[in-house]
Enzyme design. Structure first.
Site, PDB file in Angstrom:
ATOM      1  N   ARG A   1       0.929  -1.313  -0.308  1.00  0.00           N
ATOM      2  CA  ARG A   1       0.024  -0.009   0.060  1.00  0.00           C
ATOM      3  C   ARG A   1       0.670   1.341   0.001  1.00  0.00           C
ATOM      4  NH1 ARG A   1      -2.410   0.467   6.322  1.00  0.00           N
ATOM      5  NH2 ARG A   1      -0.248   0.838   6.920  1.00  0.00           N
TER       6      ARG A   1
ATOM      7  N   CYS B   1       2.664   6.467  -6.713  1.00  0.00           N
ATOM      8  CA  CYS B   1       3.514   7.678  -7.811  1.00  0.00           C
ATOM      9  C   CYS B   1       2.618   9.201  -7.191  1.00  0.00           C
ATOM     10  CB  CYS B   1       4.261   7.701  -9.125  1.00  0.00           C
ATOM     11  SG  CYS B   1       5.072   8.925  -9.796  1.00  0.00           S
TER      12      CYS B   1
ATOM     13  N   ASN C   1      -4.459   8.116   3.890  1.00  0.00           N
ATOM     14  CA  ASN C   1      -3.810   7.616   4.247  1.00  0.00           C
ATOM     15  C   ASN C   1      -2.742   7.386   4.837  1.00  0.00           C
ATOM     16  OD1 ASN C   1      -4.733   5.744   7.383  1.00  0.00           O
ATOM     17  ND2 ASN C   1      -2.932   4.541   6.472  1.00  0.00           N
ATOM     18  N   GLU C   2      -2.015   8.090   5.673  1.00  0.00           N
ATOM     19  CA  GLU C   2      -0.343   7.641   6.480  1.00  0.00           C
ATOM     20  C   GLU C   2       0.172   8.076   5.137  1.00  0.00           C
ATOM     21  OE1 GLU C   2       0.587   5.443   8.530  1.00  0.00           O
ATOM     22  OE2 GLU C   2      -0.290   5.556  10.708  1.00  0.00           O
TER      23      GLU C   2
ATOM     24  N   GLU D   1      -5.169   7.090  15.531  1.00  0.00           N
ATOM     25  CA  GLU D   1      -5.445   5.642  15.610  1.00  0.00           C
ATOM     26  C   GLU D   1      -3.897   5.986  16.717  1.00  0.00           C
ATOM     27  OE1 GLU D   1      -3.568   3.459  12.958  1.00  0.00           O
ATOM     28  OE2 GLU D   1      -4.683   4.795  11.254  1.00  0.00           O
TER      29      GLU D   1
ATOM     30  N   TRP E   1       3.802  -5.314  13.464  1.00  0.00           N
ATOM     31  CA  TRP E   1       4.935  -5.322  12.738  1.00  0.00           C
ATOM     32  C   TRP E   1       6.205  -4.776  13.410  1.00  0.00           C
ATOM     33  CZ3 TRP E   1       5.960  -0.114  15.137  1.00  0.00           C
ATOM     34  CH2 TRP E   1       4.658   0.433  15.117  1.00  0.00           C
TER      35      TRP E   1
ATOM     36  N   GLU F   1      -1.899  -7.805   8.844  1.00  0.00           N
ATOM     37  CA  GLU F   1      -2.797  -7.276  10.060  1.00  0.00           C
ATOM     38  C   GLU F   1      -3.816  -8.496  11.035  1.00  0.00           C
ATOM     39  OE1 GLU F   1      -4.060  -3.490   8.846  1.00  0.00           O
ATOM     40  OE2 GLU F   1      -1.650  -2.521   9.179  1.00  0.00           O
ATOM     41  N   LYS F   2      -3.473  -9.634  11.211  1.00  0.00           N
ATOM     42  CA  LYS F   2      -4.603 -10.240  11.107  1.00  0.00           C
ATOM     43  C   LYS F   2      -4.252 -10.101  12.791  1.00  0.00           C
ATOM     44  CE  LYS F   2      -2.998 -14.812   9.758  1.00  0.00           C
ATOM     45  NZ  LYS F   2      -2.063 -13.875   9.045  1.00  0.00           N
ATOM     46  N   TYR F   3      -2.529  -9.790  13.234  1.00  0.00           N
ATOM     47  CA  TYR F   3      -2.169 -10.147  14.743  1.00  0.00           C
ATOM     48  C   TYR F   3      -2.394  -8.589  15.560  1.00  0.00           C
ATOM     49  CZ  TYR F   3      -1.996 -15.008  13.581  1.00  0.00           C
ATOM     50  OH  TYR F   3      -2.449 -15.696  12.913  1.00  0.00           O
ATOM     51  N   HIS F   4      -2.725  -7.643  14.794  1.00  0.00           N
ATOM     52  CA  HIS F   4      -2.964  -6.035  15.300  1.00  0.00           C
ATOM     53  C   HIS F   4      -3.579  -6.658  16.322  1.00  0.00           C
ATOM     54  CE1 HIS F   4      -3.235  -1.986  15.369  1.00  0.00           C
ATOM     55  NE2 HIS F   4      -2.003  -2.358  14.857  1.00  0.00           N
TER      56      HIS F   4
HETATM   57  C1  GLA Z   1      -1.324   2.295  10.045  1.00  0.00           C
HETATM   58  C2  GLA Z   1      -2.066   2.565   9.649  1.00  0.00           C
HETATM   59  C3  GLA Z   1      -3.484   1.534   9.936  1.00  0.00           C
HETATM   60  C4  GLA Z   1      -2.486   0.083  10.345  1.00  0.00           C
HETATM   61  C5  GLA Z   1      -1.566   0.786  11.403  1.00  0.00           C
HETATM   62  C6  GLA Z   1      -1.269  -0.668  12.360  1.00  0.00           C
HETATM   63  O1  GLA Z   1      -1.311   2.918  11.251  1.00  0.00           O
HETATM   64  O2  GLA Z   1      -2.347   3.281   9.805  1.00  0.00           O
HETATM   65  O3  GLA Z   1      -3.889   1.680   8.395  1.00  0.00           O
HETATM   66  O4  GLA Z   1      -1.593  -0.908   8.976  1.00  0.00           O
HETATM   67  O5  GLA Z   1      -0.217   1.829  10.955  1.00  0.00           O
HETATM   68  O6  GLA Z   1      -0.616  -0.525  13.186  1.00  0.00           O
HETATM   69 ZN    ZN Z   2       6.560   8.816  -9.240  1.00  0.00          ZN
END
Ligand code: GLA
Ligand code: ZN
Length: 671
Positions: free
Chosen positions: A112, A116, A150-151, A308, A316, A356-359
């Site tokens: 993700r 570009c 997102n981020e 968040e 991670w 992310e299944k163990y988040h």
């Molecule tokens: C980031 C993302 C979320 C998720 C979390 C997991 O902050 O914005 O979508 O992936 O990490 O920690």
């Molecule tokens: Zn580029």
């Protein structure tokens, strides 16, 4: 989500991804979220592929259903635009959307944050999607905020980015001669005759490691270009939403001190700040606080949204330790103590597949309310309900500020020499921590903030004095302010070109010193100095300087520069400017800064045992004193003036001694 009359409490919720689940489970989600006291969900963060199955088709049917569901259940919505991960078909059909990495490898579909920023496809379809979402959902009352992408992060080195970089440079420098001068291209015969000769700085060109470049000027400009380019993507979606919903409140979730993006510039384009807080268990609490204070500082002190945090674990890290009992609550209140007006999680229900299944999540794989994590979330939900709107919109009020600047951060860490251990944030943190851990109120400010609000301004390693910032400091000190800076300051202008005539360049008159040389010490070596009769280490860099009006406060004790000044103070106009020519210990900074603040009559918010953090936010006539016991042991705190703890309802007369349990919190309202 901020300054919104529809909101009368700290919003509590977070990312909710029902599209990953069969619909049968949604009603159960609603029951559990209500039980937990959740009142807001962030929807649609990663749904681009579902919303746009092909070039010409948009399908909002599932999102409509989800919106109906959450609306019916009285939840507020933070609506995301889904543009942080593009659909696979789009990558296949329009490969220009795929990034090229720092090593020059063109990526395929996957992961993700994969688009570009200069891809015509991304620019077209991300904005179109944002607009369609605004058109479709703009009149839904439940939406209290818009969450673009997102981020944002990373970078790209593709041909489109190279072309855009040349264009950006043309606009900045106008002529190739200006550019050659700014980058000092006479060095190593790099003179450019045509814009098309310029290539992106990565491992195929100027870099030999991520942070090691042969041409700082080029790499620094790439950093600016990359940050501004991504900001343009944000602004394009922002404008698309605003064109449909003029009063929409729009944000994107930031990441605290995130080096690739100049958040001080970004903040100006955002309606409110939101950010994602993922500290490690072992992080000092003051390090988390520094991020919160940055997030408050970039928008002039305005409250922000904690978009968040994990309720329990991340997935991670190498070792994803559990948040200990009480820590989720403690860190949620810590965010509020520093300016958060919303407390949110990633995520509502733990997914069953992929990375992310163990988040951590509010609803665990067990799928019930019978978990420690759920119970802690539920208990905090009840407390926040009780707290109501008391602290909403309350502001901080600091007389001391720490200055940070992304150009300085980039410039210092691209620098070849003097020491590979020179890390901007580490130095900033030493000063910040000394204030924060003694409970002095502190703001984190940037070049555009007004210095007159402060009595003391600290600018650790002010390497680059860009855009006349020295003038701002000069008039601040002249007018009576106290300024503190360190080694490796005043060296260069905004192009990272050395200001000749002696260090610290344009700060020389303010500081009343001339730094002739600087000695980089390897990690196992230190010099020493005496300050107020106590010996402290001098490490990392040792500046060797001459006094030009300043007074020495301490001298080195050994080596060929023994007895020469290491700390100085200069009277300048009505104020004072301190220079710290080396790096010392945590203990030293505590004493040194306490002395300087005390001289200005600045007192800690609360004198408390070690490991107890205190901040105060103000609203109208009231002060809200947050007291947080980060220790694993009980402590006793003395409440100076009459206060009521909003969390327990207990009234404390002035001078009360209050026993606080490990990890416990008080929010003490003034009378
Ligand atoms: C980031 C993302 C979320 C998720 C979390 C997991 O902050 O914005 O979508 O992936 O990490 O920690
Ligand atoms: Zn580029």
């Amino acid at each position: 989500m901020i300054n919104d009359e529809r909101i009368n409490k700290i919003l509590y919720g977070g990312d909710y991804n029902p599209e990953q689940w069969p619909e049968e489970i949604w009603e159960e989600d609603m029951r559990l979220l209500a039980l937990a006291g959740i009142d807001i969900v962030t929807l649609n963060v990663f749904s681009w592929a579902a919303l746009q199955p092909d070039e010409n088709t948009y399908d909002f049917s599932k999102l409509d259903k989800i919106m109906d569901l959450v609306e019916k259940n009285g939840l507020k919505v933070c609506m995301a635009t889904s543009t942080a991960a593009h659909p696979a078909w789009m990558a296949k059909r329009h490969p220009d959307i795929l990034r090229t990495d720092f090593s020059g490898r063109k990526h395929k579909f996957g992961g993700r944050h994969n688009s570009c920023q200069n891809s015509p496809t991304y620019q077209k379809y991300s904005v179109l999607l944002a607009r369609k979402l605004a058109e479709r959902y703009g009149n839904r009352e439940c939406i209290v905020g818009w969450h673009v992408c997102n981020e944002y992060g990373g970078e790209c080195y593709c041909d489109n980015c190279e072309k855009a970089f040349r264009q950006w440079l043309k606009e900045k420098y106008k002529t190739i001669d200006h550019l050659n001068r700014a980058w000092n291209t006479a060095f190593w015969g790099h003179t450019f005759y045509d814009w098309d000769e310029i290539v992106l700085p990565n491992l195929l060109s100027e870099h030999f490691e991520e942070n090691r470049t042969t041409f700082q000027g080029i790499s620094l400009d790439y950093r600016r270009f990359n940050s501004e380019g991504m900001l343009k993507c944000f602004k394009a979606e922002y404008d698309a939403i605003k064109s449909v919903i003029p009063d929409a409140k729009i944000t994107t979730n930031l990441m605290g001190f995130y080096k690739p993006l100049d958040y001080q510039m970004w903040a100006k384009a955002m309606d409110f700040i939101s950010w994602d807080n993922y500290p490690a268990n072992e992080d000092p609490y003051s390090r988390i606080a520094m991020n919160h204070d940055l997030m408050r500082g970039i928008k002039g002190g305005q409250p922000f949204v904690l978009m968040e945090q994990t309720p329990s674990v991340t997935n991670w890290l190498s070792y994803n330790a559990l948040k200990r009992p009480g820590v989720m609550r403690l860190w949620s209140y810590q965010a509020m103590a520093h300016g958060a007006d919303a407390v949110m999680f990633f995520q509502m229900r733990r997914s069953i597949g992929a990375c992310e299944k163990y988040h951590g999540a509010v609803i665990d794989h067990a799928g019930t309310e019978n978990t420690r994590v759920f119970r802690e979330i539920q208990a905090l939900g009840q407390e926040l309900k009780k707290l109501g709107d008391k602290t909403l919109g309350a502001v901080s009020c600091a007389r001391a500020a720490v200055f940070v600047d992304w150009d300085n951060w980039w410039g210092i860490e691209y620098s070849a020499g003097p020491s590979c251990d020179l890390k901007y944030l580490d130095e900033v943190f030493l000063y910040y921590q000394a204030l924060e851990e003694q409970n002095y109120a502190v703001d984190i400010i940037g070049t555009e903030d007004d210095l007159k609000k402060y009595d003391v301004v600290i600018a650790p390693i002010l390497y680059m004095t860009k855009g006349g910032y020295d003038e701002k400091i000069r008039s601040f000190v002249n007018g009576g302010g106290t300024f503190i800076t360190t080694f490796f300051s005043g060296y260069v202008d905004e192009h990272d070109l050395v200001i000749t005539g002696g260090y610290p360049g344009k700060l020389r008159d303010i500081l009343g010193i001339w730094v002739e040389e600087s000695d980089a010490l390897p990690p196992d070596m230190t010099n020493r100095f005496l300050y107020e009769g106590k010996e402290y280490p001098a490490a990392l860099l040792c500046d060797i300087m001459h006094l030009e009006g300043a007074k020495e406060l301490a001298v080195y004790q050994k080596d060929f520069y023994a007895d020469t000044p290491v700390i100085t103070v200069n009277r300048f106009g009505k104020g004072k400017a301190y220079y710290m020519g080396t790096r010392s210990s945590k203990e030293f900074y505590k004493v040194f800064l306490r002395n300087i603040l005390e001289e200005q009559g600045i007192l800690p918010v609360l004198k408390a045992p070690e490991g107890v953090e205190a901040t105060e936010r103000f609203k109208g006539e009231k002060g809200y004193l947050f007291v947080l016991n980060h220790n694993n042991r009980p402590v006793t705190c003395v409440v100076k003036d009459e206060r009521t703890d909003l969390l327990t309802g207990i009234f404390y007369p002035a001078g009360s001694e209050v026993e606080m349990k490990p990890k416990d919190v008080m929010i003490l309202e003034s009378v």
